[in-house]
Structures are given as structure tokens and as C-alpha cells.
Write a protein that holds these residues in place. Structure first.
Motif, PDB file in Angstrom:
ATOM      1  N   ALA A 274       2.217   6.790  -6.569  1.00 48.36           N
ATOM      2  CA  ALA A 274       1.301   7.632  -7.313  1.00 48.36           C
ATOM      3  C   ALA A 274       1.592   8.946  -7.016  1.00 48.36           C
ATOM      4  O   ALA A 274       1.416  10.185  -7.896  1.00 48.36           O
ATOM      5  N   TYR A 275       2.048   9.317  -6.066  1.00 49.57           N
ATOM      6  CA  TYR A 275       2.781  10.456  -5.707  1.00 49.57           C
ATOM      7  C   TYR A 275       3.952  11.123  -6.541  1.00 49.57           C
ATOM      8  O   TYR A 275       3.973  12.135  -7.049  1.00 49.57           O
ATOM      9  N   THR A 276       4.702  10.131  -6.820  1.00 53.85           N
ATOM     10  CA  THR A 276       5.985  10.583  -7.499  1.00 53.85           C
ATOM     11  C   THR A 276       5.671  10.672  -9.116  1.00 53.85           C
ATOM     12  O   THR A 276       6.425  11.267  -9.643  1.00 53.85           O
ATOM     13  N   SER A 277       4.827  10.073  -9.298  1.00 53.64           N
ATOM     14  CA  SER A 277       4.395  10.142 -10.806  1.00 53.64           C
ATOM     15  C   SER A 277       3.322  11.057 -11.309  1.00 53.64           C
ATOM     16  O   SER A 277       2.943  11.384 -12.389  1.00 53.64           O
ATOM     17  N   SER A 278       2.789  11.681 -10.163  1.00 53.29           N
ATOM     18  CA  SER A 278       1.833  12.868 -10.366  1.00 53.29           C
ATOM     19  C   SER A 278       2.441  14.102 -10.855  1.00 53.29           C
ATOM     20  O   SER A 278       3.496  14.688 -10.320  1.00 53.29           O
ATOM     21  N   LYS A 279       1.585  14.696 -12.062  1.00 57.97           N
ATOM     22  CA  LYS A 279       1.990  15.895 -12.078  1.00 57.97           C
ATOM     23  C   LYS A 279       1.830  16.952 -11.312  1.00 57.97           C
ATOM     24  O   LYS A 279       2.173  18.050 -11.268  1.00 57.97           O
ATOM     25  N   TYR A 280       0.772  16.860 -10.553  1.00 58.73           N
ATOM     26  CA  TYR A 280       0.262  17.876  -9.604  1.00 58.73           C
ATOM     27  C   TYR A 280       0.707  17.653  -8.391  1.00 58.73           C
ATOM     28  O   TYR A 280       0.202  18.494  -7.386  1.00 58.73           O
ATOM     29  N   ARG A 281       1.947  16.987  -8.055  1.00 56.46           N
ATOM     30  CA  ARG A 281       2.378  17.027  -6.571  1.00 56.46           C
ATOM     31  C   ARG A 281       2.807  18.241  -6.309  1.00 56.46           C
ATOM     32  O   ARG A 281       3.451  19.139  -7.187  1.00 56.46           O
ATOM     33  N   PRO A 282       3.079  18.724  -5.033  1.00 60.03           N
ATOM     34  CA  PRO A 282       3.536  19.805  -4.563  1.00 60.03           C
ATOM     35  C   PRO A 282       4.917  19.949  -4.966  1.00 60.03           C
ATOM     36  O   PRO A 282       5.441  18.958  -4.780  1.00 60.03           O
ATOM     37  N   GLU A 283       5.653  20.953  -4.652  1.00 61.26           N
ATOM     38  CA  GLU A 283       7.044  21.146  -4.845  1.00 61.26           C
ATOM     39  C   GLU A 283       7.958  20.296  -3.984  1.00 61.26           C
ATOM     40  O   GLU A 283       9.036  19.675  -4.480  1.00 61.26           O
ATOM     41  N   SER A 284       7.607  20.153  -2.649  1.00 58.70           N
ATOM     42  CA  SER A 284       8.452  19.229  -1.914  1.00 58.70           C
ATOM     43  C   SER A 284       7.443  18.737  -0.903  1.00 58.70           C
ATOM     44  O   SER A 284       6.244  19.148  -0.784  1.00 58.70           O
TER      45      SER A 284
ATOM     46  N   PHE B 208       0.704  -1.100  -0.179  1.00 56.54           N
ATOM     47  CA  PHE B 208       0.023  -0.129  -0.183  1.00 56.54           C
ATOM     48  C   PHE B 208       0.927   1.432  -0.076  1.00 56.54           C
ATOM     49  O   PHE B 208       0.772   2.250  -0.725  1.00 56.54           O
ATOM     50  N   VAL B 209       1.785   1.158   0.813  1.00 51.03           N
ATOM     51  CA  VAL B 209       2.775   2.411   1.154  1.00 51.03           C
ATOM     52  C   VAL B 209       3.384   2.515  -0.435  1.00 51.03           C
ATOM     53  O   VAL B 209       3.490   3.764  -0.875  1.00 51.03           O
ATOM     54  N   ALA B 210       4.105   1.626  -0.936  1.00 49.88           N
ATOM     55  CA  ALA B 210       4.512   1.646  -2.296  1.00 49.88           C
ATOM     56  C   ALA B 210       3.810   2.289  -3.134  1.00 49.88           C
ATOM     57  O   ALA B 210       4.192   3.122  -4.103  1.00 49.88           O
ATOM     58  N   MET B 211       2.356   1.914  -3.256  1.00 47.49           N
ATOM     59  CA  MET B 211       1.504   2.330  -4.196  1.00 47.49           C
ATOM     60  C   MET B 211       1.236   3.998  -4.208  1.00 47.49           C
ATOM     61  O   MET B 211       1.266   4.663  -5.110  1.00 47.49           O
TER      62      MET B 211
ATOM     63  N   ASP C  20      -3.120   9.710  -6.899  1.00 45.61           N
ATOM     64  CA  ASP C  20      -3.684   9.084  -8.123  1.00 45.61           C
ATOM     65  C   ASP C  20      -3.080   8.038  -8.443  1.00 45.61           C
ATOM     66  O   ASP C  20      -1.969   8.320  -9.109  1.00 45.61           O
ATOM     67  N   LEU C  21      -3.457   6.686  -8.500  1.00 43.08           N
ATOM     68  CA  LEU C  21      -2.710   5.458  -8.915  1.00 43.08           C
ATOM     69  C   LEU C  21      -2.492   5.631 -10.424  1.00 43.08           C
ATOM     70  O   LEU C  21      -3.692   5.703 -11.038  1.00 43.08           O
ATOM     71  N   PRO C  22      -1.455   5.429 -10.878  1.00 45.37           N
ATOM     72  CA  PRO C  22      -1.405   5.598 -12.496  1.00 45.37           C
ATOM     73  C   PRO C  22      -1.666   4.330 -13.108  1.00 45.37           C
ATOM     74  O   PRO C  22      -0.752   3.759 -13.744  1.00 45.37           O
TER      75      PRO C  22
END
Lengths: 350, 339
Positions: free
Chosen positions: B24-34, B17-20, B53-55
Motif C-alpha cells: 500500500a505504501y509503495t504503490s501510493s501516489k501520496y506517500r512522503p518523500e522518505s 499484513f505487513v506485506a499489504m 491505502d490498499l490498491p
């Protein structure tokens, strides 16, 4: 060597039997184990040996582990620990192939609810053991017909099991077990589902067959009268523990504990005790009044000559088959044998 | 050991779950700067954040593209085989004079139902009415029938062995049950459309869809039927030294047959339902008459075709059902009892 040897067998049902085993070995009771671990103790340190040609009856109430015990002999159930050996072979050493061979040729089984195949005719059912051995239809049908005749079902061989009554169905079960001609027969509450008249009929049939065939029979029952009638030896199970093993007389005369005593309390002793058991030998018969004697065979049960003795108010002279006088039974001894006090006294003197 | 196993399993779920979430976080375009922003600005707790958002979609697309590119030959092979089978069968039956075909269906029903006149007469009426409703329906019903029969055969060849494996092994059952649930609940268009991509338009994606939709009940009922066989009867077979094969063929399958036949019947009905839906992806057959009628807002035409489908369903149902009854009579010997 005994035909069947069971040594220190434990069986625990549950997820992790090996983990619970030490607790059982330390003597925790069935109830404690169930409460603490959720495991059910099936058998608790059972050891017994069954000789060739005898009928061994294993008796206990439901839940005492008797059906579990019988399934260890042909390894329908594997023990958690302990050894089960048949004719010197440890059944746990057999691999799948050898186990199948072993079941095909060494023993057969009769089931409580008959376990007949509903889609096979009586003939096919009886021949089933031979069919799985790979015998040709002609050959196996011939043997099957013989066995159908032996149990008195001639004429029904093309019927299907559900067209027969309960008693007839169990005869099919018995014939099926006889057909493979194995030395050992396992009978799991074989007659318990039958009504009393048919049951006693079947018991007689089994006794007759046994007197000819001399098989080693392991018979499971919860009915004391049945076990006394059929058994050469009786083993009594309580909560997975074997509490007493002995001949019918030993069980009746010297119950090992309260459980067995409660079992044998209401037994009709006259039907179980033979003349030779309670007679006083010739050597110590000086005080016996020999003027009025009734002659009885040493192997007769008390109820067979009791009315005669009571009517004529006589003492008994016990003779063997050749007519030699073996001993005497006085009226006093008779009444002692038939009341519970006798048992208590026997216990004390022990 | 067992207790540990459970803990290990739970921690594995947690790790997955954590890995997912991390993916999701790292692959998202909308993630905050840090990441630290998340701990100072808590506005993401209001609405579902866009970066969580799971890709899955791009992943599935990639996988599907790869499947078509690399295993295209494999699917082509299946396609050619099934299509060939379908065409042969269809051409043969269409080529037969209609009275001859009608008589063969009636004869089949007569013998399969154990010479049951009632069933046979009913089926005869239904067969006659297929063409009687509209002459166009005759050939279209043949097409539908061919697709259903081939789909059913596929279901039987795969479904029954899988059911047997499930009954024998608890682990296999636990693994397959969720797959069956998935097959039964996923909307049929989710595999109809990809079916076109894999097998092209026509009969084969319909057969594929039939398989996905109709095989679960057959598998379930086979599994259930075998497990419901009286335990003492199985024990008896074992006690007399039956090996696995003897036990399966001599005892388990014959006694499970009524349930398996029920599964086959269910399977047929569901196949027929699916083949009508499949007309929406261009499968020819009686279903496209319904579609055509609805498209032209010609309610009469759609209803007429609908009646033809019902008649076809009755034919299939009566034939398989009566065959099941006959087998049941043979194995359970309850003559004069209608089940």
C-alpha cells in the motif's frame, strides 16, 4: 487361540493423544490427565481375551470406558496404542476395504438406543446387514423373516420402527444382528433402555438363543444382576482400567478392590451361587448329620432350594445329573454363604 | 506440533499484513518523500493517511478485465447454453394454449402434493389470478418461472453435492462457510452488474444472480441435515459394513431429506425475490412491470404486478412445500401429523 484378544489397549480422546500417552502409561489417573492436558482417558492399558462361544460381559458405571472398549473390537474407534485381534487378525492392519468385509461377515452389533433405520420397515431393517453385503431382496427377506420369527415379531414385519414399543424395537435390533449369522455379536447396553420386566424377558430370550447358537457375545452393561445372569466371564471397568476379570462367582466371592466390593455388596447371593460352589465334598463330610437330608442338583442356585431347606431344617445332599452324591451343605454353610462375613473370611484365607 | 501450527499460522497472518502495508505504501501516489519523515512529522497520526491505502480496486479491475478477455469463450459457452435452454423452455410454454398450461400446473400440484385437494384448489386459484389480474402478466410470469426453474436446477445440481461434501469433511466445511457468508451478505448489485459484463443483458445474468443469492441456504441445510442424522443410526450402518456410498444413499440422504426439502423451498423463495431485482438489469418478466409502474409513478400498476409476484411465490411455495411434506410422510411415517 482366543476368539478376541485385546492387548494393552490405550485410548485417549483429545487433540494430541500420542503426546499424552506416555503420561498415561506412567500411571497418571484420568482426573490428573484431564486437569493437566484437557484429554480424556477412555481406556487405560486394557488387556483381556474372550474365548469362542462364551458370553463376556463388560461392566462398569457410565464413563468407565465400556462403550469405548466394545467399539474397538469392530474398529468404530481406533486405539491410541495396543493391539485388538479377532481370530488372529489384528484389526488395525485392515485397510478400508478389508475392514468393511470384516464388519460384514465377522461381527454384528446391537445398540443401546436400538440404532434402527426409521425410514425402513422392520423387514428391511433386519435385512440391512445382508443388503449391504449385496444379497438379492428375495434371499435376504427370507432370512430376515426367519430371524423376525426367532425373536417373536411375526406379523410386524411391515411396520416401521417408531410404530413399535421399546422392547419390540430392541427385538428388531437383535434380529438384525442375528440375520448376518456372524460368529461374534457385540451388544452395547442392549437392554439398558428397556423397563425391568421387558429387560428380564429379553435376557431370557438371549440366553435361550445363545444356548442354541453358541455365538461369541460381548455384552456391555452397567447392571450387575444382568451381568451375573448372562456372563460366563465378567470384566469390570473403572475409569478406563480393567479392575477385575473372572466368572460371576469369582467376582462375588473375591472382589478385587473396594470398587468391585461396592458393586457386589447388594447382590442377592442366593440367585448367583450354585450348590456345588459351597458344598463340602463327600470325603470331608464325616461330621454332617445325614438323618434329615434334602436332595439338590449341583447346578441349582441357592434360592431354588433355600425355602425347602429352611422349612424342614435339614441339611442338603448335592447330587449330579446321574444322581451320584457329590457332597453336602449344612445349614451353617448356607448361612455363611449368604452373609457378607463369608466374603471377608474368604478374603482372609486367601 | 499443534501448538507450533498455531504460532506458524499467526506469524503468517502477521507477514501477510505487513506485506499489504508495504505494498500500500509503495504503490501510493501520496506517500512522503522518505520513510524517515514519518518519524519526525507525526501529523499522519491525526487523520487516516492517504498513503495507507490498499490498491485493491485496480487489482480487481485488472483481474476482471483479464477474466473477460481470457475466459470470455468459457462464459460465452455458459451463456449460450443457458440462454438456449431458457428460450426453448419459454417458447414452449408461451406457445401452449393458456388453459392447457393452467391444467398442467394444477395436475402437477395435485400429484406432487399427494392428492391434497386443499393445496390444489389454492394453487389453481393463484394460477388463474395471474392472468386474471392483467392478460399481459401471463407470458411475463412464464418468463419469470422459466428463469426461476433454471436457476433452481443449477442450485440443486451444484448445491446438494457441495452440501454433502461439507457434511463429510470438516476442512471443506471450514473453507466453504466463509464463501457462503460472502455470497449472502454482499449486496446483490455487486454481482448483478458484473454479471452483465460476463453474460450480457437478459436472462442469463439473472440466473447467475439467482445462483449466487439462493444457493447458500440449500447448501447449509443439506450440510446440517446430514450432520443431524442420529449418530447411533450411522454407527449401526457402519457396524454392519456399509461403505460410504451405501451409507450416503441408504441412510444419510433419506434421513436428511426433510431438511434438504426445506432448503429447496428456501431456495425457490429467494430465487423469486432475486428475479424481481434482476428486472433492473433488463431481465424480462413480471418484475419489469413493477419497475415500469414505479418509473411512471403509477402506484396501482406497481401494486398489481406486486400481487402477481406474491401469487407466483405462493404457487412455488405450495408445490415445493407439499412435496416436502409428502416425502417426509414417506420417510418418517407420521401420518396424520401436519408438519
Amino acid at each position: 487361540m482366543s476368539k478376541i484378544e485385546i492387548k494393552n489397549v490405550y485410548k485417549i480422546f483429545g487433540d494430541q493423544p500420542s503426546k499424552v500417552l506416555p503420561m498415561v502409561q506412567e500411571g497418571a489417573t484420568k482426573e490428573e490427565i484431564l486437569e493437566k492436558t484437557g484429554h480424556t482417558v477412555g481406556l487405560d492399558n486394557v488387556s483381556l481375551s474372550i474365548e469362542e462361544g462364551e458370553t463376556f460381559v463388560c461392566m462398569g458405571l457410565s464413563g468407565s470406558g465400556k462403550s469405548t472398549l466394545i467399539r474397538h473390537i469392530n474398529r468404530l474407534i481406533d486405539p491410541t496404542s495396543g493391539v485388538v485381534s479377532v481370530e488372529g487378525t489384528n484389526v488395525m492392519d485392515l485397510d478400508q476395504k478389508k475392514l468393511i468385509e470384516f464388519r460384514r461377515h465377522k461381527m454384528s452389533m446391537v445398540f443401546q438406543r436400538f440404532g434402527l433405520f426409521p425410514h425402513k420397515t422392520v423387514l428391511e431393517n433386519v435385512g440391512y446387514g445382508l443388503e449391504v453385503q449385496g444379497q438379492k431382496p428375495d434371499e435376504r427377506n427370507k432370512t430376515a423373516m426367519e430371524k423376525i420369527e426367532a425373536v417373536g415379531l411375526t406379523g410386524f414385519e411391515h411396520q416401521y420402527p417408531n410404530q413399535l414399543s421399546g422392547g419390540m424395537q430392541q427385538r428388531v435390533g437383535l434380529a438384525r444382528a442375528l440375520a448376518t449369522n456372524t460368529d461374534i455379536m457385540l451388544m452395547d447396553e442392549a437392554f439398558s433402555a428397556l423397563d425391568p420386566l421387558i429387560r428380564s424377558d429379553m435376557q431370557k430370550q438371549l440366553i435361550d438363543l445363545q444356548s442354541e447358537l453358541k455365538k461369541t457375545i460381548v455384552f456391555i452393561t452397567h447392571d450387575l444382576d444382568e451381568s451375573l445372569r448372562l456372563g460366563d466371564h465378567i470384566g469390570i471397568l473403572n475409569g478406563g482400567r480393567l479392575v477385575q476379570v473372572g466368572t460371576p462367582i469369582e467376582i462375588i466371592m473375591n472382589p478385587a478392590d473396594d470398587y468391585v466390593e461396592a458393586f457386589v455388596k447388594d447382590v442377592n447371593r442366593a440367585k448367583v451361587i450354585k450348590a456345588k460352589i459351597i458344598m463340602s465334598p463327600v470325603s470331608s463330610s464325616n461330621g454332617v448329620d445325614k438323618t434329615n437330608l434334602v436332595k439338590v442338583q449341583e447346578d441349582q442356585f441357592l434360592d431354588e432350594f433355600l425355602p425347602k431347606v429352611v422349612c424342614s431344617n435339614a441339611n442338603c445332599e448335592v447330587v449330579d445329573k446321574n444322581g451320584n452324591v457329590k457332597g453336602y451343605i449344612t445349614q451353617k454353610e448356607l448361612s455363611k454363604a449368604l452373609t457378607k462375613e463369608h466374603m471377608a473370611n474368604a478374603k482372609k484365607s486367601k | 506440533m499443534g501448538k507450533y501450527k498455531k504460532h506458524i499460522l499467526y506469524s503468517l497472518y502477521l507477514v501477510a499484513f505487513v506485506a499489504m502495508v508495504v505494498v500500500a505504501y509503495t504503490s501510493s501516489k501520496y506517500r512522503p518523500e522518505s520513510v524517515s519523515v514519518l518519524f519526525t512529522d507525526f501529523s499522519w497520526l491525526g487523520n487516516w493517511p492517504k498513503w495507507l491505502d490498499l490498491p485493491l480496486m485496480p487489482f480487481l479491475n485488472e483481474g476482471f478485465d483479464k477474466l473477460i478477455k481470457e475466459y470470455g469463450m468459457f462464459f460465452e459457452g455458459i451463456n449460450n447454453f443457458l440462454l438456449g435452454l431458457y428460450t426453448q423452455m419459454k417458447n414452449f410454454m408461451v406457445g401452449l394454449p393458456w388453459p392447457l398450461l393452467m391444467i398442467s400446473v394444477i395436475a402437477l400440484c395435485y400429484f406432487v402434493s399427494g392428492r391434497n385437494m386443499g393445496t390444489t384448489i389454492m394453487v389453481a386459484f393463484c394460477v388463474f389470478f395471474l392472468g386474471f389480474l392483467s392478460p399481459r402478466y401471463w407470458d411475463k410470469c412464464i418468463m419469470t418461472t422459466c428463469i426461476v426453474v433454471i436457476g433452481m436446477l443449477l442450485c440443486l445440481i451444484i448445491g446438494i453435492p457441495v452440501g454433502i461434501m461439507m457434511a463429510r469433511n470438516k476442512k471443506v466445511r471450514n473453507a466453504i462457510l466463509p464463501v457462503l457468508d460472502l455470497m449472502q451478505t454482499i449486496p446483490s448489485f455487486c454481482y448483478l452488474i458484473p454479471g452483465i459484463l460476463l453474460f450480457g443483458l437478459g436472462a442469463v445474468p439473472a440466473i447467475f444472480a439467482i445462483f449466487v443469492y439462493a444457493v447458500p441456504p440449500l447448501i447449509r441445510l443439506t450440510d446440517l441435515g446430514i450432520r443431524l442424522v442420529d449418530k447411533e443410526v450411522i454407527e449401526a450402518a457402519e457396524a454392519f459394513g456399509a461403505n460410504k456410498k451405501q451409507k450416503l444413499w441408504g441412510v444419510q440422504l433419506p434421513l436428511a431429506l426433510p431438511n434438504i426439502m426445506q432448503g429447496v423451498n428456501q431456495c425457490t423463495m429467494m430465487s423469486l425475490a432475486m428475479v424481481v431485482i434482476a428486472s433492473m438489469i433488463g431481465t424480462r418478466g413480471i418484475g419489469d412491470e413493477v419497475l415500469l409502474g414505479l418509473q411512471q409513478l403509477n402506484v396501482g400498476m406497481a401494486t398489481e404486478a406486486g400481487i402477481a409476484i406474491v401469487l407466483l411465490a405462493i404457487i412455488f411455495d405450495r408445490i415445493t412445500q407439499s412435496y416436502g411434506e409428502k416425502i417426509q410422510e414417506r420417510t418418517h411415517h407420521k401420518k396424520n401429523i401436519k408438519l
